[in-house]
Scaffold this motif. Structure first.
Motif, PDB file in Angstrom:
ATOM      1  N   THR A 132       0.825  -1.204   0.000  1.00  0.00           N
ATOM      2  CA  THR A 132       0.000   0.000   0.000  1.00  0.00           C
ATOM      3  C   THR A 132       0.862   1.258   0.000  1.00  0.00           C
ATOM      4  OG1 THR A 132      -1.728  -1.200   1.169  1.00  0.00           O
ATOM      5  CG2 THR A 132      -1.823   1.204   1.238  1.00  0.00           C
ATOM      6  N   ALA A 133       1.900   1.278   0.872  1.00  0.00           N
ATOM      7  CA  ALA A 133       2.752   2.481   0.959  1.00  0.00           C
ATOM      8  C   ALA A 133       3.432   2.760  -0.378  1.00  0.00           C
ATOM      9  CB  ALA A 133       3.786   2.291   2.065  1.00  0.00           C
TER      10      ALA A 133
ATOM     11  N   VAL B  37       9.245  10.449   0.279  1.00  0.00           N
ATOM     12  CA  VAL B  37       9.252   9.146  -0.366  1.00  0.00           C
ATOM     13  C   VAL B  37      10.287   8.259   0.333  1.00  0.00           C
ATOM     14  CG1 VAL B  37       9.607   7.892  -2.530  1.00  0.00           C
ATOM     15  CG2 VAL B  37       8.534  10.160  -2.545  1.00  0.00           C
ATOM     16  N   ASP B  38       9.904   7.029   0.645  1.00  0.00           N
ATOM     17  CA  ASP B  38      10.800   6.112   1.356  1.00  0.00           C
ATOM     18  C   ASP B  38      11.906   5.589   0.467  1.00  0.00           C
ATOM     19  OD1 ASP B  38       9.419   6.379   3.714  1.00  0.00           O
ATOM     20  OD2 ASP B  38       8.094   4.674   3.306  1.00  0.00           O
ATOM     21  N   ASP B  39      11.646   5.458  -0.851  1.00  0.00           N
ATOM     22  CA  ASP B  39      12.672   4.927  -1.753  1.00  0.00           C
ATOM     23  C   ASP B  39      13.699   6.020  -2.078  1.00  0.00           C
ATOM     24  OD1 ASP B  39      11.443   2.511  -1.807  1.00  0.00           O
ATOM     25  OD2 ASP B  39      10.318   2.920  -3.650  1.00  0.00           O
ATOM     26  N   PRO B  40      14.987   5.646  -2.201  1.00  0.00           N
ATOM     27  CA  PRO B  40      16.005   6.611  -2.638  1.00  0.00           C
ATOM     28  C   PRO B  40      15.707   7.114  -4.053  1.00  0.00           C
ATOM     29  CG  PRO B  40      17.042   4.710  -1.605  1.00  0.00           C
ATOM     30  CD  PRO B  40      15.612   4.364  -1.792  1.00  0.00           C
TER      31      PRO B  40
ATOM     32  N   ARG C  98      15.172   0.656  -4.817  1.00  0.00           N
ATOM     33  CA  ARG C  98      14.390  -0.039  -3.768  1.00  0.00           C
ATOM     34  C   ARG C  98      15.220  -1.212  -3.244  1.00  0.00           C
ATOM     35  NH1 ARG C  98       8.183  -1.419  -4.352  1.00  0.00           N
ATOM     36  NH2 ARG C  98       8.187   0.814  -3.906  1.00  0.00           N
ATOM     37  N   ASP C  99      15.331  -1.264  -1.925  1.00  0.00           N
ATOM     38  CA  ASP C  99      16.058  -2.363  -1.280  1.00  0.00           C
ATOM     39  C   ASP C  99      15.161  -3.604  -1.294  1.00  0.00           C
ATOM     40  OD1 ASP C  99      17.481  -4.112   0.248  1.00  0.00           O
ATOM     41  OD2 ASP C  99      17.734  -2.785   1.979  1.00  0.00           O
ATOM     42  N   ILE C 100      15.529  -4.600  -2.094  1.00  0.00           N
ATOM     43  CA  ILE C 100      14.709  -5.820  -2.202  1.00  0.00           C
ATOM     44  C   ILE C 100      15.461  -7.018  -1.619  1.00  0.00           C
ATOM     45  CG2 ILE C 100      13.455  -4.979  -4.209  1.00  0.00           C
ATOM     46  CD1 ILE C 100      15.281  -6.729  -5.945  1.00  0.00           C
ATOM     47  N   THR C 101      16.360  -6.737  -0.685  1.00  0.00           N
ATOM     48  CA  THR C 101      17.163  -7.828  -0.107  1.00  0.00           C
ATOM     49  C   THR C 101      16.269  -8.876   0.536  1.00  0.00           C
ATOM     50  OG1 THR C 101      18.947  -6.245   0.306  1.00  0.00           O
ATOM     51  CG2 THR C 101      19.044  -8.357   1.461  1.00  0.00           C
ATOM     52  N   LEU C 102      15.320  -8.409   1.376  1.00  0.00           N
ATOM     53  CA  LEU C 102      14.432  -9.361   2.074  1.00  0.00           C
ATOM     54  C   LEU C 102      13.592 -10.150   1.085  1.00  0.00           C
ATOM     55  CD1 LEU C 102      13.253  -7.271   5.149  1.00  0.00           C
ATOM     56  CD2 LEU C 102      14.974  -9.089   5.084  1.00  0.00           C
ATOM     57  N   ARG C 103      13.134  -9.453   0.027  1.00  0.00           N
ATOM     58  CA  ARG C 103      12.324 -10.155  -0.958  1.00  0.00           C
ATOM     59  C   ARG C 103      13.131 -11.229  -1.680  1.00  0.00           C
ATOM     60  NH1 ARG C 103      10.125  -6.926  -6.023  1.00  0.00           N
ATOM     61  NH2 ARG C 103      11.997  -7.826  -6.970  1.00  0.00           N
TER      62      ARG C 103
ATOM     63  N   ASP D 221      16.304  12.591   0.855  1.00  0.00           N
ATOM     64  CA  ASP D 221      16.891  12.151   2.124  1.00  0.00           C
ATOM     65  C   ASP D 221      17.144  10.651   2.134  1.00  0.00           C
ATOM     66  OD1 ASP D 221      16.813  14.717   2.989  1.00  0.00           O
ATOM     67  OD2 ASP D 221      15.020  14.464   4.246  1.00  0.00           O
ATOM     68  N   SER D 222      16.237   9.871   1.518  1.00  0.00           N
ATOM     69  CA  SER D 222      16.407   8.423   1.506  1.00  0.00           C
ATOM     70  C   SER D 222      17.670   8.026   0.761  1.00  0.00           C
ATOM     71  CB  SER D 222      15.193   7.749   0.859  1.00  0.00           C
ATOM     72  OG  SER D 222      14.040   7.955   1.635  1.00  0.00           O
ATOM     73  N   PHE D 223      18.000   8.758  -0.325  1.00  0.00           N
ATOM     74  CA  PHE D 223      19.214   8.450  -1.069  1.00  0.00           C
ATOM     75  C   PHE D 223      20.450   8.749  -0.226  1.00  0.00           C
ATOM     76  CE2 PHE D 223      22.559   9.199  -4.201  1.00  0.00           C
ATOM     77  CZ  PHE D 223      22.406   8.109  -5.042  1.00  0.00           C
ATOM     78  N   CYS D 224      20.393   9.835   0.530  1.00  0.00           N
ATOM     79  CA  CYS D 224      21.532  10.171   1.406  1.00  0.00           C
ATOM     80  C   CYS D 224      21.729   9.096   2.455  1.00  0.00           C
ATOM     81  CB  CYS D 224      21.287  11.523   2.076  1.00  0.00           C
ATOM     82  SG  CYS D 224      21.230  12.908   0.918  1.00  0.00           S
TER      83      CYS D 224
END
Length: 867
Positions: free
Chosen positions: A131-132, A176-179, A275-280, A194-197
Motif C-alpha cells: 500500500t505504501a 518518499v521512502d525509496d532513494p 528499492r532495497d529488495i534484499t528481504l524479498r 533524504d532516503s538516497f543520502c
C-alpha cells in the motif's frame, strides 16, 4: 512449519532445514504452500499471525475456507489451478478496501512446485502489503491530474508558487521512502532526496555535483556509467536488479529504475529510483529451497503411499470377508477374492446387468442411492446356495473424496454359522426354561420395575400361590411378606446385599398363613440373564430350622455334661503331663510335619500356577485392549455386556485379585515353612542362612499372638538388625529357639498386662516389691550384631515385669515352668539351650531386672568350623 516429523534427514540436512525455517519465519511477507488438492502443507510466522493462528503448524491439513474471513479465502485460492495447469509463476496485485474505506494494495506472487518428472504438485505463495509503495507512486499522478483539471489562471499562480518554493519540492521528495536521484548529462547528481543520502550514508553536500566514480570502484562505476548512458541515448526506461555493498560491508540486493527526461531548455536529465529488495530476494531464495524440500517430501510421501497401497492390496486379498466398491453409476470397480467367491466376477457390471427380478434390482439401486447420499446401510440377507441357506451381513458406506462422494464401499460377512448357533441357542433356551420351571428348587425373577416375571412350580408348591396369582401382580410383595415392618427390613437387607449373595435366610408368608424359612441365593450379579433385572434360587429349610432348634437344646445339655468331663480330665492331665511330654513332642512334630507336607503340595501347585495365570490374564487383557483399539466401535450387544460386567473395573481389579492370591499363597508357604521348621525336619543339615529371615519367619507364625486382646494392647516389634553375613547353622533348630524365646516374651507381656490391670483396680503403688511392672506399652526389641570376625549375637528383650533371680537360676532346667498346668511343659528353654550350646557351640544367657523386662542373648559362631 508443517514439515513431517517422521522424515529422516542427515545432520547437515537438519541444520539446513532449521535455518531455512528461521529465515522463512523472519520474512515480513506472509508465505504459505499447498498441495494440488488445495490443502495447506505449511506457512511462515507472518501468515500464521495474519490468519489468527497461534502457531504455523495449526494450518496443516486446512483449506482456505477454514481460515478466518479476514484472510479473504478467495485471495488464497485465486488462480492456483491456473498456476498448477500452466506450471508458470504468476504475480498480480489486488485492490482492497479496509474497514475505514481506505484503499489497500496486496501483492500476490505464486510459484508452482514440481516433482522430478516436471509435474506440478503444489503451489508456493508470497503475500505482501504494498500500500505504501502504491500510494507513493500515485502521488505524482494525482498531482498531474489535479493540475490539468485546474483553470489556467489558478495553474499559472500555482506554477509561480511551485517555482518559488523549493521547500515544497524537497518535502515531496523527502517524503518518499525509496532513494531518488537526478543526474545531468555529465552523470553528476544534481538532486537527491533524504532516503538516497541515508542509502549511501553521505550528506547531500557530499553527493551533489559528484559522480559514481567519486564513491564506487572504477569497475562498478563503469557499469553504472554504461547503463546510464544507454538510458540517455535510447530514452527508454531501464530496470535492473543488482548487488550493492554498503559501508558496513553488507551485501544488499537493490532494484533500480532509471528514465530520462528533457526540460524546456532542452537539458537532458536522468531520474532514478532505488528499492532495497534484499528481504524479498531472500524470501525468493527461501521459497526455492522450500520448493526443493517440499518436492523431496512429496516424493517420500508418494513412495510411502505406494507402499501403503501394496500393503492394502495384500490385506484386501487376504481378508476373510467380502469387500467391493462401486462408482456413482453403481458400477463395480473393485472386488477382493472373498467377494469374487461369494458373488462371482462383477467388475464393470451394474445391478441392471445381472439376471435378477426387476423388483430386486429396483430395491438394490434405491439402497445404493441412499448410501451415495451420505447414509450408512447395514442389513442381513438370506441367500440360497444349492440346498442350503446362506446368511450374509452387509455394510454399505459412502466413499468421500474431500467434499464429495465418489462411490460406495461394501463389506459382506458370512454369518451362516452365527445364525445356526443363534437358532441352537434359542432351542437350548427353551429347554433351559423348561428345566428351571420344573426343577426341585424355588426360582423367581424380577424386571427392572420390581415386578415378578418368573415363578416356577417349586415356588407354587412351597407358598401355595400359583404363577398366575404372583406374576405381574403389583401386590405380590404384600401377599408374600404380610408384616409391613418385616417387609421393609427385608427389602433394605436385600438392597444392601445387592445382586450377588449366597444362603440368606428369610421368612415368607404362605397362602395358608403359615410362615416358612427360605435359604435364598441371588445369582443375577454373577449370571445375568437378558430381560431379568434380578433372579435367584431358594430352598425351603423350615424343617431344618426346627431340627436345629431341637439340636441346640440337646447341645446345651451335652455341653453341661462335657464341662463336667473337662473338669475331670484336667485332674487326670495334671498327673500325667510329665510322663507323656516326650511322646507328645514327638507325635506333635510328626503331626505338624505331616500337615505341613500335605498343605505344601496343593499350595505349591496353586502358587506355581498363579504365575502362568497372571501371564495368561495379562495376555488376554492385552488382546482385549488390542480388540478395543482395532475395533473401536463394538456392537450394541458387546457394549451392553461391557456395561453390565463393568469392564473397566474388572480390568483394573483382576490383576489386583491375582496379586492378592499370590500374596496369600506366599503367606501360606511361609507358614508351612515355619511349621516345617517347628517340626525340625531339616535339623541334621548345616547350611549358610540369613538369620534375619528366620526371625521374620518366626514372627509371622506368632503374628496372631502379637495382636491386641481384651486385656492387652498389641505387642510392638522393634527390629534393630545389624549387617550380618550368612551364618552356618541348623536353620530349623535355630528358628525353634527364636520361637520359644519369643513365645515366652509374649507370655510375659500378657502376664504383665494382667498384673498392671489388677494393680490399677486395687490402686496399689508398691513399686519396690518383686511385682514391679513397666507402665509402657507391650514391646519386644530384637537386636542383631556382628561382635567379632567369627561371631554374631542375637538379643531378644521385652519390657515386661522381669524374671526374679530364683527363677533365673532354674530357667533352662528341663520341665521347669512358672506357667499354669496345661499352658507350659517346661521344655522350651531347655531345648533351646541345648540347640544353641551343643549343636552350634554358642551360648544362651538371660539378663533380667524386676520391673525392667528380660533379655535373652544368643551368641553363635558364623561358621561351624570356627567351633
Amino acid at each position: 512449519m508443517g514439515f513431517d516429523d517422521d522424515a529422516v534427514c542427515s545432520a547437515s540436512e537438519s541444520v539446513t532445514l532449521m535455518w531455512l525455517n528461521r529465515v522463512i519465519n523472519a520474512l515480513p511477507q506472509a508465505i504459505y504452500w499447498k498441495d494440488q488438492n488445495d490443502q495447506f502443507l505449511g506457512c511462515n510466522q507472518a501468515f500464521s499471525e495474519a490468519a489468527g493462528l497461534t502457531h504455523p503448524d495449526e494450518v496443516l491439513g486446512k483449506s482456505a475456507v477454514e481460515l478466518s474471513d479476514d484472510m479473504q479465502p478467495q485471495l488464497l485460492s485465486d488462480r492456483d489451478r491456473i498456476v498448477l495447469d500452466t506450471k508458470q509463476p504468476e504475480h498480480h496485485i489486488v485492490d482492497l478496501t479496509d474497514a475505514g474505506d481506505r484503499p489497500n494494495w496486496i501483492s500476490i506472487q505464486k510459484l508452482p512446485l514440481h516433482d522430478d518428472h516436471g509435474s506440478a504438485i503444489g503451489v508456493v505463495c508470497a503475500i505482501e502489503d504494498i500500500t505504501a509503495q502504491k500510494q507513493a507512486e500515485l502521488k505524482p499522478q494525482h498531482s498531474k491530474a489535479t493540475i490539468s483539471a485546474t483553470p489556467d489562471h489558478i495553474t499559472q499562480e500555482a506554477d509561480a508558487q511551485l517555482r518559488d518554493s523549493k521547500d515544497f519540492l524537497k518535502h515531496v521528495l523527502n517524503g518518499v521512502d525509496d532513494p531518488i536521484f537526478v543526474k545531468d548529462r555529465d552523470h553528476r547528481w544534481v538532486l537527491v532526496n533524504d532516503s538516497f543520502c541515508r542509502f549511501l550514508d553521505c550528506d547531500r553536500a557530499e553527493l551533489l555535483n559528484k559522480s559514481d566514480y567519486d564513491f564506487f570502484s572504477n569497475v562498478e562505476a563503469d557499469i553504472l556509467w554504461q547503463r546510464d548512458e544507454w538510458v540517455f541515448t535510447n530514452g527508454e526506461t531501464d530496470e535492473n536488479e543488482e548487488s550493492f555493498t554498503d559501508k558496513d560491508g553488507r551485501i544488499l540486493t537493490i532494484s533500480t529504475k532509471k528514465s530520462s527526461f528533457t526540460d524546456q531548455n532542452h537539458h537532458q536529465f536522468l531520474v532514478g529510483t532505488i528499492r532495497d529488495i534484499t528481504l524479498r530476494k531472500h524470501a525468493e531464495y527461501a521459497l526455492e529451497d522450500l520448493n526443493e524440500v517440499l518436492e523431496s517430501r512429496i516424493e517420500e510421501r508418494t513412495a510411502a503411499l505406494r507402499e501403503s497401497e501394496v500393503r492394502l492390496r495384500a490385506l484386501m486379498d487376504n481378508l476373510p470377508i467380502g469387500v467391493w466398491t462401486m462408482d456413482v453409476n453403481h458400477r463395480y470397480i473393485i472386488q477382493n477374492p472373498t467377494a469374487l467367491e461369494h458373488w462371482g466376477d462383477l467388475i464393470g457390471k451394474q445391478p441392471q446387468d445381472l439376471d435378477l427380478p426387476l423388483g430386486v434390482i429396483d430395491s438394490w439401486l434405491e439402497e445404493n442411492r441412499g448410501v451415495l447420499s451420505g447414509k450408512i446401510l447395514r442389513k442381513e440377507n438370506c441367500h440360497r446356495r444349492g440346498d442350503d441357506d446362506w446368511f450374509c451381513s452387509t455394510i454399505l458406506a459412502p466413499i468421500w473424496d474431500g467434499d464429495r462422494i465418489t462411490g460406495l464401499l461394501g463389506v459382506s460377512i458370512d454369518i451362516t454359522e452365527q445364525k445356526r448357533t443363534e437358532a441352537a441357542l434359542r432351542e437350548n433356551e427353551d429347554t433351559l426354561r423348561g428345566i428351571l420351571q420344573n426343577m426341585p428348587v424355588m426360582m423367581d425373577a424380577f424386571d427392572e420395575n420390581g415386578s415378578i416375571i418368573t415363578w416356577n412350580s417349586e415356588c407354587e408348591r412351597v407358598t401355595g400361590y400359583s404363577a398366575d396369582e404372583i406374576i405381574g401382580n403389583p401386590d405380590a410383595m404384600e401377599l408374600l411378606y404380610v408384616d409391613p415392618v418385616y417387609r421393609e427390613q427385608m427389602i433394605q437387607t436385600w438392597t444392601r446385599l445387592g445382586n450377588n449373595f449366597r444362603n440368606w435366610e428369610w421368612n415368607i408368608w404362605c397362602k395358608d398363613s403359615t410362615i416358612k424359612t427360605i435359604l435364598w441365593s441371588n445369582l443375577s450379579g454373577q449370571f445375568p440373564v437378558p430381560g431379568w433385572a434380578g433372579w435367584g434360587i431358594g430352598i425351603d429349610i423350615s424343617d431344618r430350622k426346627q431340627a436345629e432348634l431341637q439340636l441346640q437344646a440337646s447341645e446345651t445339655c451335652l455341653r453341661q455334661q462335657a464341662q463336667e468331663l473337662t473338669d475331670t480330665l484336667k485332674e487326670l492331665q495334671r498327673t500325667q503331663s510329665q510322663l507323656v511330654q516326650s511322646e507328645k513332642m514327638s507325635s506333635l512334630g510328626q503331626l505338624v510335619a505331616g500337615v505341613a507336607h500335605e498343605i505344601n503340595n496343593p499350595v505349591n501347585f496353586i502358587y506355581g500356577n498363579l504365575t502362568y495365570a497372571d501371564e495368561y490374564v495379562s495376555e488376554l487383557l492385552d488382546l482385549l485392549e488390542l480388540y478395543q483399539q482395532e475395533y473401536s466401535t463394538p456392537t450394541a450387544a458387546i457394549q451392553a455386556k461391557i456395561k453390565t460386567i463393568e469392564l473397566d473395573f474388572l480390568l483394573e481389579d483382576l490383576p489386583k485379585l491375582l496379586n492378592s492370591m499370590k500374596v496369600g499363597s506366599e503367606r501360606i508357604q511361609a507358614i508351612v515353612a515355619s511349621l516345617r521348621t517347628f517340626s525340625r525336619m531339616d535339623e541334621a543339615e548345616v547350611k549358610a542362612v540369613d538369620i534375619h529371615e528366620g526371625i521374620d519367619s518366626t514372627l509371622m507364625i506368632l503374628q496372631s499372638r502379637l495382636k491386641g486382646t481384651q486385656g492387652r494392647s498389641a505387642v510392638a516389634i522393634i527390629k534393630n538388625y545389624g549387617d550380618l553375613p550368612l551364618v552356618e547353622c541348623y536353620a530349623g533348630q535355630l528358628n525353634q529357639v527364636f520361637m520359644n524365646i519369643l513365645s515366652n516374651a509374649i507370655d510375659a507381656l500378657e502376664e504383665s498386662s494382667q498384673f498392671s490391670l489388677s494393680n490399677s483396680i486395687s490402686k496399689s503403688s508398691d513399686l519396690n516389691s518383686e511385682t514391679q511392672y513397666s507402665s509402657t506399652s507391650p514391646c519386644i526389641t530384637i537386636h542383631t550384631e556382628r561382635i567379632s570376625s567369627d561371631c554374631i549375637v542375637i538379643s531378644i528383650s521385652d519390657n515386661g515385669t522381669g524374671i526374679p533371680d530364683s527363677v533365673q537360676q532354674r530357667l533352662f532346667d528341663p520341665f521347669f515352668t512358672t506357667k499354669e498346668v496345661g499352658k507350659g511343659t517346661g521344655m522350651g528353654l531347655s531345648i533351646s539351650y541345648q540347640i544353641v550350646t551343643e549343636k552350634h557351640g554358642g551360648s544362651l544367657n538371660c539378663v533380667s531386672t524386676l520391673g525392667q523386662g528380660a533379655e535373652f542373648r544368643i551368641e553363635i559362631p558364623i561358621a561351624q568350623g570356627a567351633t
